[in-house]
Every structure is written in structure tokens, then in C-alpha cells.
Scaffold this motif. Structure first.
Motif, PDB file in Angstrom:
ATOM      1  N   ALA A  75     -40.740  19.211 -16.662  1.00 32.80           N
ATOM      2  CA  ALA A  75     -40.603  18.039 -17.526  1.00 32.80           C
ATOM      3  C   ALA A  75     -39.684  17.006 -16.884  1.00 32.80           C
ATOM      4  O   ALA A  75     -39.954  15.799 -16.935  1.00 32.80           O
ATOM      5  N   TYR A  76     -38.596  17.474 -16.261  1.00 37.23           N
ATOM      6  CA  TYR A  76     -37.674  16.552 -15.589  1.00 37.23           C
ATOM      7  C   TYR A  76     -38.395  15.808 -14.462  1.00 37.23           C
ATOM      8  O   TYR A  76     -38.257  14.584 -14.321  1.00 37.23           O
ATOM      9  N   THR A  77     -39.171  16.525 -13.663  1.00 36.43           N
ATOM     10  CA  THR A  77     -39.909  15.909 -12.560  1.00 36.43           C
ATOM     11  C   THR A  77     -40.904  14.871 -13.092  1.00 36.43           C
ATOM     12  O   THR A  77     -41.080  13.800 -12.507  1.00 36.43           O
ATOM     13  N   PHE A  78     -41.534  15.208 -14.205  1.00 31.51           N
ATOM     14  CA  PHE A  78     -42.493  14.298 -14.824  1.00 31.51           C
ATOM     15  C   PHE A  78     -41.815  12.974 -15.193  1.00 31.51           C
ATOM     16  O   PHE A  78     -42.304  11.891 -14.863  1.00 31.51           O
ATOM     17  N   PHE A  79     -40.661  13.060 -15.873  1.00 24.42           N
ATOM     18  CA  PHE A  79     -39.943  11.857 -16.291  1.00 24.42           C
ATOM     19  C   PHE A  79     -39.372  11.105 -15.083  1.00 24.42           C
ATOM     20  O   PHE A  79     -39.340   9.873 -15.064  1.00 24.42           O
ATOM     21  N   GLU A  80     -38.922  11.846 -14.079  1.00 24.72           N
ATOM     22  CA  GLU A  80     -38.374  11.212 -12.888  1.00 24.72           C
ATOM     23  C   GLU A  80     -39.439  10.395 -12.171  1.00 24.72           C
ATOM     24  O   GLU A  80     -39.190   9.257 -11.758  1.00 24.72           O
ATOM     25  N   LYS A  81     -40.636  10.958 -12.027  1.00 20.74           N
ATOM     26  CA  LYS A  81     -41.726  10.266 -11.342  1.00 20.74           C
ATOM     27  C   LYS A  81     -42.165   9.023 -12.122  1.00 20.74           C
ATOM     28  O   LYS A  81     -42.550   8.010 -11.530  1.00 20.74           O
ATOM     29  N   CYS A  82     -42.089   9.109 -13.450  1.00 21.35           N
ATOM     30  CA  CYS A  82     -42.480   7.977 -14.303  1.00 21.35           C
ATOM     31  C   CYS A  82     -41.350   6.967 -14.474  1.00 21.35           C
ATOM     32  O   CYS A  82     -41.507   5.983 -15.209  1.00 21.35           O
ATOM     33  N   LYS A  83     -40.204   7.219 -13.808  1.00 21.27           N
ATOM     34  CA  LYS A  83     -39.006   6.373 -13.952  1.00 21.27           C
ATOM     35  C   LYS A  83     -38.596   6.264 -15.422  1.00 21.27           C
ATOM     36  O   LYS A  83     -38.259   5.189 -15.919  1.00 21.27           O
ATOM     37  N   GLY A  84     -38.618   7.417 -16.061  1.00 25.74           N
ATOM     38  CA  GLY A  84     -38.324   7.449 -17.492  1.00 25.74           C
ATOM     39  C   GLY A  84     -37.167   8.356 -17.848  1.00 25.74           C
ATOM     40  O   GLY A  84     -37.098   8.851 -18.983  1.00 25.74           O
ATOM     41  N   LEU A  85     -36.248   8.596 -16.917  1.00 25.50           N
ATOM     42  CA  LEU A  85     -35.129   9.494 -17.195  1.00 25.50           C
ATOM     43  C   LEU A  85     -34.243   8.978 -18.328  1.00 25.50           C
ATOM     44  O   LEU A  85     -33.572   9.760 -19.001  1.00 25.50           O
ATOM     45  N   SER A  86     -34.243   7.663 -18.553  1.00 21.26           N
ATOM     46  CA  SER A  86     -33.415   7.123 -19.641  1.00 21.26           C
ATOM     47  C   SER A  86     -33.873   7.625 -20.999  1.00 21.26           C
ATOM     48  O   SER A  86     -33.102   7.652 -21.954  1.00 21.26           O
ATOM     49  N   TYR A  87     -35.102   8.059 -21.082  1.00 15.97           N
ATOM     50  CA  TYR A  87     -35.609   8.591 -22.348  1.00 15.97           C
ATOM     51  C   TYR A  87     -35.162  10.033 -22.582  1.00 15.97           C
ATOM     52  O   TYR A  87     -35.414  10.589 -23.644  1.00 15.97           O
ATOM     53  N   LEU A  88     -34.501  10.626 -21.614  1.00 13.88           N
ATOM     54  CA  LEU A  88     -33.961  11.970 -21.787  1.00 13.88           C
ATOM     55  C   LEU A  88     -32.484  11.921 -22.176  1.00 13.88           C
ATOM     56  O   LEU A  88     -31.898  12.948 -22.476  1.00 13.88           O
ATOM     57  N   THR A  89     -31.857  10.751 -22.189  1.00 11.15           N
ATOM     58  CA  THR A  89     -30.428  10.655 -22.445  1.00 11.15           C
ATOM     59  C   THR A  89     -30.125  10.196 -23.879  1.00 11.15           C
ATOM     60  O   THR A  89     -29.225   9.409 -24.116  1.00 11.15           O
ATOM     61  N   LEU A  90     -30.885  10.677 -24.832  1.00  4.80           N
ATOM     62  CA  LEU A  90     -30.627  10.370 -26.229  1.00  4.80           C
ATOM     63  C   LEU A  90     -29.348  11.079 -26.682  1.00  4.80           C
ATOM     64  O   LEU A  90     -29.013  12.154 -26.205  1.00  4.80           O
ATOM     65  N   THR A  91     -28.675  10.493 -27.639  1.00  3.44           N
ATOM     66  CA  THR A  91     -27.458  11.124 -28.166  1.00  3.44           C
ATOM     67  C   THR A  91     -27.820  12.397 -28.921  1.00  3.44           C
ATOM     68  O   THR A  91     -28.941  12.550 -29.419  1.00  3.44           O
ATOM     69  N   GLU A  92     -26.850  13.299 -29.011  1.00  2.00           N
ATOM     70  CA  GLU A  92     -27.092  14.539 -29.744  1.00  2.00           C
ATOM     71  C   GLU A  92     -27.422  14.262 -31.211  1.00  2.00           C
ATOM     72  O   GLU A  92     -28.243  14.953 -31.813  1.00  2.00           O
ATOM     73  N   ARG A  93     -26.810  13.231 -31.756  1.00  2.00           N
ATOM     74  CA  ARG A  93     -27.087  12.900 -33.159  1.00  2.00           C
ATOM     75  C   ARG A  93     -28.534  12.485 -33.332  1.00  2.00           C
ATOM     76  O   ARG A  93     -29.205  12.909 -34.288  1.00  2.00           O
TER      77      ARG A  93
END
Length: 476
Positions: free
Chosen positions: A293-311
């Protein structure tokens, strides 16, 4: 053919007369059990052309349509309504199998139970309303067909043979519902874009050669013309195939190239949803899937969508739990614990994460509007205080967004004096504040007036409302 039908009609009339005599002989009620002779005649006059014009391959296995004809001929219209709905569900399940079970289940069920849904038999565990909602979300049925089917489902639940009732269905109502089901579901063909998505996924699975730039460019041009919903469906399918255990390395490489292109044409909401799946893999100690999943988001330049707050992540997960509880049989007892936990995170309007506001408000609208049942007025009484508190603390901009979302919840409400419509009216009254602008309060008063008159479900199509909300509410 006409002579054959006439003979059948005469035979049916004779059998019905004998049936009524039998009921009288047995001392059972015979009045208002079967439809009148005129109503049955209407059915038999119009039914043949409607059925005969269906393609042979669609009629061949339509057993429930046969039961519909039998029930209608004898005058059991409420049973016939049940049968035509059963045929609709059979047809929709075939449509799901054609488009892709994995894509459907990814949208229809929650991540925590997703592994329990894998093949065609698991469709039996999907409620009819959830099935319709998911098909609309995936754009496998149109908004108009969705609304029509929601109405027929509501009628089937309220006046069909599935529940005790005293309503008499007339022949024109029954034929209208049949025509909708036959023309727009049973005889419906997949859209060209949906077929294109299906072909892309099938070709990816079977192609071990690297996708060339010309092919990639051709696919991108097609995807750029898709609706955002259809593009999102494709991205969700690509993600699911990429992390699947049996996907070959060569196929994964092609998926990454294609996903980076499709990503550009998708809404943020689908990206956040996929981001939550990565967190789920981490929490479940599924290291291989988490890394994929990380590789998928990295390739799509979408890592910012993985940095949501815990809340934000916690609230989203709780919304899923609350919606799942609401759809369950014991929802009145299960909803309060999740509604209470959500409101622990939301003390004021500023506590509501902007990226998750739409999901939270839709979840609370669904649960607060409730079900069309008289018991507890369709709403969990233990959770009611939390739902009302949420709507009472919203800002002016959040209230505007809530009214926009309310419009889509009213699409499946056909009785303005029904329980769900009245509950929706109570939500509207919770939205009004003295500190809001005069125009917004004027809009809310307009909604309240329509609610009081049992017309709230029609207000969004009314010219006066469109005029008063123009420039204030941005409906897409």
C-alpha cells in the motif's frame, strides 16, 4: 398469439371463481383477498406485450417473472410485487458479477469484515438497500434508476406480501413497477464506461508485458472523460488487485504505471479511503500488504493522504462502526456506544476534521433520519442526544454543507408525512441559530415550512427554494 392469450384468460377467470368459492366453503375471507375482475383484466391486456418484447436470453431464466405473472393473473398483486422485486435483485447480482465482485465488496462492506465477502454466494449477505446504495455509488446504475428502485423497494416493504398490510395495489401501479424493473434493470445493458473499466482490469490481470506509453496515453484519455465516480471505481479496483496475494510482479508493475495516471482524475475522498486501508493493514500486522500500500501511494505521489491525524482516522473508523451498527438488526442498542465515542472527539465545531466532515455528517444524517418504522420513531433513543448535539454545534458554513447533503438523503423518501421525513424535519430545526445570516435562516425557515406541511422531500425541486438558495448553497 392473441387467441392463445384469450384462452388463458378465460381459464384463469374460471379458476379464480372456483378459488373464491373454495374460500367461502372453508369459511375463510374471500373479500379483498384477490384483485377485482377489472384489475386482473387490465393486467392481462397489457402484460403480454411487455413480456414478449424482452430478449429471449433474459426471459429464459426469469423464474420470478413467471411467478409474477401467476400471482397477477390470479389477483394476488401484493405477492406479484414481491416476485418482481426478487427478479430485480437477481438481475442486479448478475450485474455485480459482470462488473466485478471485489470492486463491489470493497465499497459495500467495511474493512473489518471485508475478508468474509469473496464470492457470488456472499451477495446474499448484502441488504437490498445497501446493494442499491453501492450500485449508485459505483455508478453501475444511474441516479434516476436508483430513485425508482428505492421507491419500489419501499413499496415492497410497506404494501407487498412481505409484511402484513391492508393496502390494495391497483393494476396500473403494479404494471408501472413492472415496466421500470423490466426496462431499466432486467433488460438493461452495461454502460460503455463500465465495460471499459471491466476490460482494463481483465487485461491487466492477464497481461505480463509492460504497458507501453502509447497504450498508457490512450487509457488516460479515456479515463479523463470518465465521471469522478467511475474513475474512483477504477482506482479502487487497481489498489485491490495490486495488494492481492496472488498478483504477479509483472502485473503489479503495470498497475503502478496505470494507477499514477488514474490518480489524477479521482476525488480526494477515495484517496483518503484507500489511505485508511493502509492503516488497517498496519493495525492487523499485515506487513506485506502495508508495504505494498505504501508503494502504491508513493508511486501515485499520494503519501500526504497517509498522514491524517489520529483523530481524523479514529472518527472515520467510528463512523464505519456506527453505520454498520445502524444497518444491523439490533441497531437501537448498538448505535449509542459509537455515537457517544464520536462526540467525545467533537466538543465544538472546530473539533470536526475538515477532510472527514462529509463522512461524519452523512453518517449522522443516516442514523438521525432513521428507519421508516413506528418503534421509537425509527431512531435509537440512546443515541438521539448525540445526533442532536452534533447538529446543534455546527458553524454557518457547516450548516450549509449539511443542507446540501440532506438533499441526497431525501431522494429515497417518498412520503413527506412519513417517519423518516419527519425526522429529517427535526434535523432542520436543529440547524437554525440566531447568529447566522438572515439569508441562511430564511432558507432554514423555508425548509421548516415545507416539513410542517409534509412536503420536505419535494422542497429541493421547488422553484422558490432554488431561488432563495441561489448563490448560497452550491449543489453540484
Amino acid at each position: 398469439m392473441k387467441n392463445e392469450i384469450t384462452i388463458v384468460e378465460q381459464g384463469i377467470v374460471s379458476q379464480v371463481t372456483q378459488f373464491e368459492k373454495l374460500l367461502d366453503t372453508l369459511g375463510l375471507p374471500s373479500q379483498n383477498v384477490i384483485a377485482s375482475m377489472d384489475e386482473r383484466q387490465n393486467i392481462m391486456n397489457m402484460l403480454p406485450n411487455m413480456i414478449i418484447n424482452m430478449p429471449e436470453e433474459q426471459k429464459r431464466d426469469a423464474r420470478y417473472l413467471s411467478k409474477f405473472v401467476a400471482g397477477a393473473a390470479i389477483g394476488l398483486f401484493d405477492a406479484s410485487l414481491n416476485f418482481v422485486w426478487d427478479e430485480v435483485i437477481v438481475s442486479l447480482r448478475k450485474k455485480i458479477v459482470f462488473y466485478g465482485l471485489d470492486t463491489f465488496f470493497d465499497s459495500a462492506v467495511y474493512d473489518k469484515i471485508r475478508d468474509q465477502y469473496n464470492d457470488e454466494e456472499d451477495l446474499l449477505g448484502i441488504k437490498d438497500k445497501v446493494l442499491l446504495d453501492t450500485l449508485k455509488k459505483l455508478e453501475w446504475i444511474s441516479d434516476i434508476v436508483y430513485r425508482k428502485l428505492c421507491h419500489i423497494l419501499d413499496m415492497r416493504n410497506q404494501i407487498g406480501a412481505s409484511h402484513p398490510n391492508t393496502y390494495d395495489i391497483n393494476s396500473y401501479e403494479l404494471l408501472g413497477w413492472l415496466q421500470t424493473c423490466v426496462k431499466e434493470v432486467i433488460a438493461d445493458k452495461p454502460s460503455s464506461n463500465a465495460i471499459h473499466v471491466k476490460d482494463i482490469m481483465e487485461n491487466l490481470r492477464n497481461n505480463k508485458q509492460e504497458i507501453d506509453e502509447i497504450t498508457l496515453s490512450t487509457i488516460e484519455k479515456a479515463v479523463s472523460e470518465f465521471s469522478t465516480g467511475m474513475a474512483g471505481n477504477l482506482l479502487r479496483s487497481l489498489f485491490g488487485l495490486y495488494i492481492a496475494d496472488n498478483t504477479l510482479p509483472e502485473v503489479r508493475k503495470n498497475i503502478l504505471k496505470l494507477s499514477a495516471v488514474v490518480w489524477k482524475y479521482c476525488m480526494d475522498d477515495i484517496k483518503y479511503d484507500l489511505g485508511e486501508k493502509k492503516l488497517l493493514y498496519k493495525n492487523n500486522l499485515q506487513k506485506e500488504k502495508e508495504d505494498l500500500a505504501y508503494t502504491f501511494f508513493e508511486k501515485c505521489k499520494g503519501l500526504s493522504y497517509l498522514t491524517l491525524t489520529e483523530r481524523s482516522l479514529a472518527l472515520s473508523s467510528l463512523c464505519d462502526e456506527l453505520k454498520y451498527a445502524h444497518d444491523g438488526w439490533d441497531n437501537y442498542y448498538c448505535e449509542p456506544q459509537y455515537a457517544r465515542e464520536i462526540m467525545k472527539y467533537i466538543r465544538t465545531s472546530s473539533d470536526i476534521p475538515e477532510d472527514r466532515f462529509q463522512k461524519i455528517v452523512n453518517t449522522f444524517l443516516t442514523c438521525r433520519i432513521g428507519r421508516e418504522v413506528s418503534y421509537c420513531k425509527g431512531v435509537s433513543q440512546g443515541a438521539l442526544q448525540y445526533y442532536d448535539r452534533f447538529f446543534e454545534i455546527l458553524t454557518e458554513e457547516q450548516v450549509k454543507a449539511t443542507i446540501i447533503e440532506l438533499k441526497y438523503h431525501l431522494e429515497s423518501i417518498y412520503d413527506g408525512n412519513g417517519i423518516r421525513a419527519k425526522n429529517a424535519g427535526k434535523v432542520v430545526k436543529k440547524l437554525k441559530r440566531t447568529e447566522f445570516s438572515d439569508r441562511l435562516n430564511e432558507i432554514i425557515d423555508y425548509l421548516i415550512d415545507f416539513s410542517d406541511r409534509g412536503l420536505l422531500n419535494k422542497v429541493f425541486n421547488e422553484k422558490g427554494f432554488k431561488d432563495i438558495s441561489s448563490g448560497i448553497l452550491n449543489f453540484n
